[in-house]
Write a protein that holds these residues in place. Structure first.
Motif, PDB file in Angstrom:
ATOM      1  N   ASP A 142     -12.370 -18.400  -7.424  1.00 40.52           N
ATOM      2  CA  ASP A 142     -12.181 -17.380  -6.395  1.00 40.52           C
ATOM      3  C   ASP A 142     -10.729 -16.917  -6.372  1.00 40.52           C
ATOM      4  O   ASP A 142      -9.808 -17.736  -6.379  1.00 40.52           O
ATOM      5  CB  ASP A 142     -12.569 -17.971  -5.034  1.00 40.52           C
ATOM      6  CG  ASP A 142     -12.250 -17.015  -3.898  1.00 40.52           C
ATOM      7  OD1 ASP A 142     -12.829 -15.919  -3.888  1.00 40.52           O
ATOM      8  OD2 ASP A 142     -11.421 -17.367  -3.035  1.00 40.52           O
ATOM      9  N   TRP A 143     -10.527 -15.589  -6.369  1.00 38.92           N
ATOM     10  CA  TRP A 143      -9.177 -15.030  -6.284  1.00 38.92           C
ATOM     11  C   TRP A 143      -9.062 -14.173  -5.022  1.00 38.92           C
ATOM     12  O   TRP A 143      -9.588 -13.064  -4.971  1.00 38.92           O
ATOM     13  CB  TRP A 143      -8.876 -14.159  -7.503  1.00 38.92           C
ATOM     14  CG  TRP A 143      -8.725 -14.915  -8.782  1.00 38.92           C
ATOM     15  CD1 TRP A 143      -9.628 -15.003  -9.785  1.00 38.92           C
ATOM     16  CD2 TRP A 143      -7.594 -15.690  -9.189  1.00 38.92           C
ATOM     17  NE1 TRP A 143      -9.148 -15.781 -10.809  1.00 38.92           N
ATOM     18  CE2 TRP A 143      -7.894 -16.221 -10.469  1.00 38.92           C
ATOM     19  CE3 TRP A 143      -6.364 -15.992  -8.607  1.00 38.92           C
ATOM     20  CZ2 TRP A 143      -7.009 -17.034 -11.167  1.00 38.92           C
ATOM     21  CZ3 TRP A 143      -5.477 -16.803  -9.306  1.00 38.92           C
ATOM     22  CH2 TRP A 143      -5.800 -17.314 -10.568  1.00 38.92           C
ATOM     23  N   PRO A 144      -8.378 -14.663  -3.994  1.00 37.94           N
ATOM     24  CA  PRO A 144      -8.160 -13.834  -2.804  1.00 37.94           C
ATOM     25  C   PRO A 144      -7.161 -12.722  -3.099  1.00 37.94           C
ATOM     26  O   PRO A 144      -6.150 -12.939  -3.774  1.00 37.94           O
ATOM     27  CB  PRO A 144      -7.610 -14.827  -1.775  1.00 37.94           C
ATOM     28  CG  PRO A 144      -7.009 -15.923  -2.585  1.00 37.94           C
ATOM     29  CD  PRO A 144      -7.797 -16.013  -3.856  1.00 37.94           C
ATOM     30  N   VAL A 145      -7.451 -11.529  -2.609  1.00 35.34           N
ATOM     31  CA  VAL A 145      -6.637 -10.345  -2.880  1.00 35.34           C
ATOM     32  C   VAL A 145      -6.328  -9.642  -1.566  1.00 35.34           C
ATOM     33  O   VAL A 145      -7.181  -9.592  -0.670  1.00 35.34           O
ATOM     34  CB  VAL A 145      -7.402  -9.379  -3.818  1.00 35.34           C
ATOM     35  CG1 VAL A 145      -6.652  -8.073  -3.999  1.00 35.34           C
ATOM     36  CG2 VAL A 145      -7.665 -10.035  -5.165  1.00 35.34           C
ATOM     37  N   VAL A 146      -5.115  -9.095  -1.446  1.00 35.15           N
ATOM     38  CA  VAL A 146      -4.802  -8.243  -0.296  1.00 35.15           C
ATOM     39  C   VAL A 146      -4.609  -6.816  -0.784  1.00 35.15           C
ATOM     40  O   VAL A 146      -4.074  -6.591  -1.874  1.00 35.15           O
ATOM     41  CB  VAL A 146      -3.534  -8.707   0.460  1.00 35.15           C
ATOM     42  CG1 VAL A 146      -3.757 -10.072   1.082  1.00 35.15           C
ATOM     43  CG2 VAL A 146      -2.307  -8.704  -0.438  1.00 35.15           C
ATOM     44  N   ILE A 147      -5.075  -5.863   0.003  1.00 35.72           N
ATOM     45  CA  ILE A 147      -4.881  -4.445  -0.293  1.00 35.72           C
ATOM     46  C   ILE A 147      -3.924  -3.889   0.749  1.00 35.72           C
ATOM     47  O   ILE A 147      -4.185  -3.967   1.953  1.00 35.72           O
ATOM     48  CB  ILE A 147      -6.206  -3.670  -0.258  1.00 35.72           C
ATOM     49  CG1 ILE A 147      -7.189  -4.243  -1.282  1.00 35.72           C
ATOM     50  CG2 ILE A 147      -5.968  -2.182  -0.531  1.00 35.72           C
ATOM     51  CD1 ILE A 147      -8.572  -3.596  -1.244  1.00 35.72           C
ATOM     52  N   GLY A 177      -1.860  -8.929  -5.330  1.00 40.52           N
ATOM     53  CA  GLY A 177      -1.780  -7.869  -4.331  1.00 40.52           C
ATOM     54  C   GLY A 177      -2.106  -6.523  -4.939  1.00 40.52           C
ATOM     55  O   GLY A 177      -1.781  -6.263  -6.100  1.00 40.52           O
ATOM     56  N   VAL A 178      -2.754  -5.677  -4.162  1.00 37.50           N
ATOM     57  CA  VAL A 178      -3.086  -4.317  -4.586  1.00 37.50           C
ATOM     58  C   VAL A 178      -2.293  -3.351  -3.716  1.00 37.50           C
ATOM     59  O   VAL A 178      -2.364  -3.417  -2.485  1.00 37.50           O
ATOM     60  CB  VAL A 178      -4.597  -4.035  -4.444  1.00 37.50           C
ATOM     61  CG1 VAL A 178      -4.909  -2.595  -4.850  1.00 37.50           C
ATOM     62  CG2 VAL A 178      -5.407  -5.019  -5.275  1.00 37.50           C
ATOM     63  N   ILE A 179      -1.521  -2.475  -4.356  1.00 35.87           N
ATOM     64  CA  ILE A 179      -0.712  -1.502  -3.624  1.00 35.87           C
ATOM     65  C   ILE A 179      -1.361  -0.128  -3.734  1.00 35.87           C
ATOM     66  O   ILE A 179      -1.538   0.401  -4.836  1.00 35.87           O
ATOM     67  CB  ILE A 179       0.728  -1.452  -4.167  1.00 35.87           C
ATOM     68  CG1 ILE A 179       1.420  -2.800  -3.933  1.00 35.87           C
ATOM     69  CG2 ILE A 179       1.514  -0.329  -3.508  1.00 35.87           C
ATOM     70  CD1 ILE A 179       2.840  -2.864  -4.473  1.00 35.87           C
ATOM     71  N   SER A 195       1.150 -11.280  -9.071  1.00 37.53           N
ATOM     72  CA  SER A 195       0.455 -10.248  -9.842  1.00 37.53           C
ATOM     73  C   SER A 195       0.157  -9.075  -8.918  1.00 37.53           C
ATOM     74  O   SER A 195      -0.319  -9.272  -7.793  1.00 37.53           O
ATOM     75  CB  SER A 195      -0.849 -10.782 -10.441  1.00 37.53           C
ATOM     76  OG  SER A 195      -0.589 -11.755 -11.435  1.00 37.53           O
ATOM     77  N   ILE A 196       0.432  -7.857  -9.414  1.00 33.38           N
ATOM     78  CA  ILE A 196       0.260  -6.661  -8.590  1.00 33.38           C
ATOM     79  C   ILE A 196      -0.520  -5.606  -9.360  1.00 33.38           C
ATOM     80  O   ILE A 196      -0.225  -5.327 -10.528  1.00 33.38           O
ATOM     81  CB  ILE A 196       1.627  -6.076  -8.170  1.00 33.38           C
ATOM     82  CG1 ILE A 196       2.367  -7.055  -7.249  1.00 33.38           C
ATOM     83  CG2 ILE A 196       1.462  -4.726  -7.482  1.00 33.38           C
ATOM     84  CD1 ILE A 196       3.788  -6.623  -6.911  1.00 33.38           C
ATOM     85  N   LEU A 197      -1.515  -5.040  -8.687  1.00 31.04           N
ATOM     86  CA  LEU A 197      -2.228  -3.875  -9.213  1.00 31.04           C
ATOM     87  C   LEU A 197      -1.710  -2.675  -8.431  1.00 31.04           C
ATOM     88  O   LEU A 197      -1.931  -2.563  -7.226  1.00 31.04           O
ATOM     89  CB  LEU A 197      -3.738  -4.035  -9.024  1.00 31.04           C
ATOM     90  CG  LEU A 197      -4.620  -2.886  -9.533  1.00 31.04           C
ATOM     91  CD1 LEU A 197      -4.433  -2.665 -11.026  1.00 31.04           C
ATOM     92  CD2 LEU A 197      -6.087  -3.158  -9.217  1.00 31.04           C
ATOM     93  N   ASN A 198      -1.008  -1.779  -9.127  1.00 33.34           N
ATOM     94  CA  ASN A 198      -0.304  -0.694  -8.452  1.00 33.34           C
ATOM     95  C   ASN A 198      -1.011   0.644  -8.647  1.00 33.34           C
ATOM     96  O   ASN A 198      -1.117   1.149  -9.759  1.00 33.34           O
ATOM     97  CB  ASN A 198       1.126  -0.597  -8.989  1.00 33.34           C
ATOM     98  CG  ASN A 198       1.902   0.538  -8.353  1.00 33.34           C
ATOM     99  OD1 ASN A 198       1.682   0.868  -7.188  1.00 33.34           O
ATOM    100  ND2 ASN A 198       2.802   1.144  -9.110  1.00 33.34           N
TER     101      ASN A 198
END
Length: 284
Positions: free
Chosen positions: A103-108, A169-171, A192-195
């Protein structure tokens, strides 16, 4: 007390995660293609297809079969001659290599139109990414439900990351806010960031950034469309010019018509004379 990064991994997964891809030395280009293979394999699995050849899987993933076989060799998977690859086992292998068996928790961060669309995207949870929180800087957004979750204010960002053990994190903010948001995410422990913001982020070594810019992709498509339109116009103009020449009789003249009469007579007189200097029949 454990280091924060180790504690975060245990909170998120129950065990410390060691990325398999880097320890095995899998090339980045291969890593970038693994999700393509996984998507194609998942579709085959859903249709209960037991095995697949390298050619079939390569076609479904949009790569050539030689490259696919090379990529799979890094995973230690070589298939069976005459049978192909076991679909379910490959799904497991690639999922494990990509870290999707946990499981990978992600914030947007940034819940505008794009952020809300991402929050509602079901593909995250299907691939093991759990959206832990939706965060926005607008006080008016705080508490509003989006995709079944209440939006939280950016004042809570560090606490949210700490409590949920977030490392991704997702920006989805405007470009002007993206750099500051990335710095806060990184300071809180995100690595790690998804921009999605239309800007280039400056991050320290050890932080991975993947950029998605939809406008750039559209510009590239516009370039190709313009080129195709130009080629089509040039071809049409060439075809029209050829048609006009044929209609008016101004096309290429026969070769004989381009030779003056005197030249034609001289050429005729030289027939049969291998030397070409003296007429074949001398005048009386």
């Amino acid at each position: 007390m454990q280091p924060r990064s180790s504690r975060r991994s245990i909170v998120a997964t129950g065990r410390t995660h060691r990325p398999a891809t880097r320890s095995r030395g899998i090339p980045e280009a291969t890593v970038a293609r693994l999700p393509l293979y996984l998507r194609a394999l998942t579709a085959l699995s859903e249709r209960s297809v037991p095995t697949v050849s390298s050619e079939e899987l390569a076609a479904a993933a949009g790569v050539n079969s030689a490259k696919l076989r090379k990529d799979f060799s890094y995973l230690g998977s070589y298939g069976t001659r005459g049978v192909g690859y076991d679909v379910e086992y490959l799904v497991y292998q690639i999922s494990r290599e990509l870290g999707l068996t946990q499981d990978w928790p992600v914030v947007i961060v940034g819940i505008g139109n794009l952020g809300a669309a991402l929050a509602n995207y079901g593909g995250f949870s299907a691939r093991g990414f759990r959206v832990a929180a939706l965060i926005d800087a607008d006080p008016a957004m705080a508490g509003k439900p989006v995709a079944g979750m209440a939006v939280q204010h950016t004042d809570e960002l560090e606490k949210i990351i700490e409590d949920n053990g977030v490392s991704i994190g997702v920006i989805a903010t405007p470009a002007g806010a993206a750099q500051q948001v990335s710095e806060r995410l990184i300071a809180a422990g995100v690595t790690s960031i998804l921009n999605f913001a239309p800007t280039v982020l400056s991050v320290p070594e050890g932080v991975d950034v993947r950029k998605v810019d939809l406008s750039i992709e559209l510009q590239i498509l516009a370039f190709h469309e313009q080129r195709k339109a130009g080629e089509g116009a040039a071809a049409a103009a060439a075809a029209g010019s050829l048609s006009d020449d044929e209609d008016t009789g101004t096309g290429a003249a026969p070769a004989a018509a381009l030779v003056p009469p005197a030249g034609r007579a001289a050429a005729t007189s030289r027939k049969g004379n291998p030397e070409g200097d003296v007429p074949a029949v001398m005048p009386a």
